[in-house]
Design an enzyme around this catalytic site. Structure first.
Site, short mmCIF file in Angstrom:
data_model
loop_
_atom_site.label_atom_id
_atom_site.label_comp_id
_atom_site.label_asym_id
_atom_site.label_seq_id
_atom_site.Cartn_x
_atom_site.Cartn_y
_atom_site.Cartn_z
CG HIS A 58 -5.68 4.24 -12.79
ND1 HIS A 58 -5.43 3.49 -11.55
CD2 HIS A 58 -6.45 3.15 -13.33
CE1 HIS A 58 -5.80 2.23 -11.65
NE2 HIS A 58 -6.38 2.03 -12.75
CE1 TYR A 112 -9.28 6.87 -18.87
CE2 TYR A 112 -8.28 6.79 -20.85
CZ TYR A 112 -9.24 6.43 -20.18
OH TYR A 112 -10.45 5.35 -20.47
CG ASN A 135 -7.41 -2.87 -16.01
OD1 ASN A 135 -6.84 -2.28 -15.22
ND2 ASN A 135 -8.56 -3.06 -16.07
CG ASP A 161 -2.97 4.15 -9.14
OD1 ASP A 161 -2.62 3.40 -9.91
OD2 ASP A 161 -4.19 4.00 -8.70
CG ASN A 198 -7.43 -4.92 -12.27
OD1 ASN A 198 -7.40 -5.98 -11.46
ND2 ASN A 198 -8.78 -4.23 -12.25
#
Length: 189
Positions: free
Chosen positions: A19, A14, A66, A92, A113
């Site tokens: 994100h 990631y 989340n 973001d 989220n």
């Protein structure tokens, strides 16, 4: 003490995705103040420094986006800080053009989220948000693959500049207040 949480997802796969903008901004702040986020507490990597004369805890939740509130909520409780006056969350935002930043004193999750989970665990929408724009997905691309994707070569310089401005904005928020930071940073790119 101020708590500054940069939102993202843990793990190398990631790294530098749209994100993970919050993690990237925290890295810039940490570098600026020679901080290593080497402590593990409350499902987060943390490090402390002093910004504008105030003690600051830099936070990278390790819970996935989340579930960010599972790290931020317990840290607020542990340090006995009020989110309305001592929490800054960097995330973001697809509603802002790539590289733009926007500061707000409070508000809804706006479909994010990670923010939604922080609101749930803090029991309040009253905390400072510093949002960094990543732009909207191109026609035909779904939102999830867009935010979990990496920026194009033309976008990354805009974001690198935004991370520096975000670090500047944090200094103004802590040193002069959120209203002053909003006046200085909400207008342009």
């Amino acid at each position: 003490m101020y708590l500054i949480a940069g939102l993202g997802n843990p793990g190398l796969s990631y790294r530098h995705t749209r994100h993970n903008i919050g993690f990237d901004a925290i890295d810039v702040i940490a570098k600026r103040y020679s901080v290593k986020l080497s402590k593990s507490e409350c499902k987060a990597k943390t490090g402390t420094c002093v910004i504008s004369g105030e003690k600051v805890l830099l936070i990278k939740p390790q819970t996935f986006m989340n579930l960010s509130g599972e790290a931020v909520g317990p840290l607020l409780s542990y340090y006995r800080e009020d989110p309305a006056s001592h929490l800054i969350v960097i995330s973001d935002d697809v509603a802002l053009d790539a590289g733009r930043i926007r500061i707000r004193k409070k508000g809804s999750a706006g479909g994010h989220n990670g923010l939604k989970d922080i609101i749930k665990h803090c029991g309040s929408e009253d905390f400072i948000r510093l949002r960094i724009g990543v732009g909207k997905p191109p026609v035909g691309q779904d939102m999830v693959s867009f935010v979990l994707g990496r920026n194009g070569k033309d976008e990354r310089p805009l974001l690198e500049s935004a991370f520096e401005r975000a670090a500047d904005a944090v200094e103004v928020i802590i040193g002069y207040g959120v209203d002053e930071a909003m006046c200085r940073f909400n207008g342009g790119t």
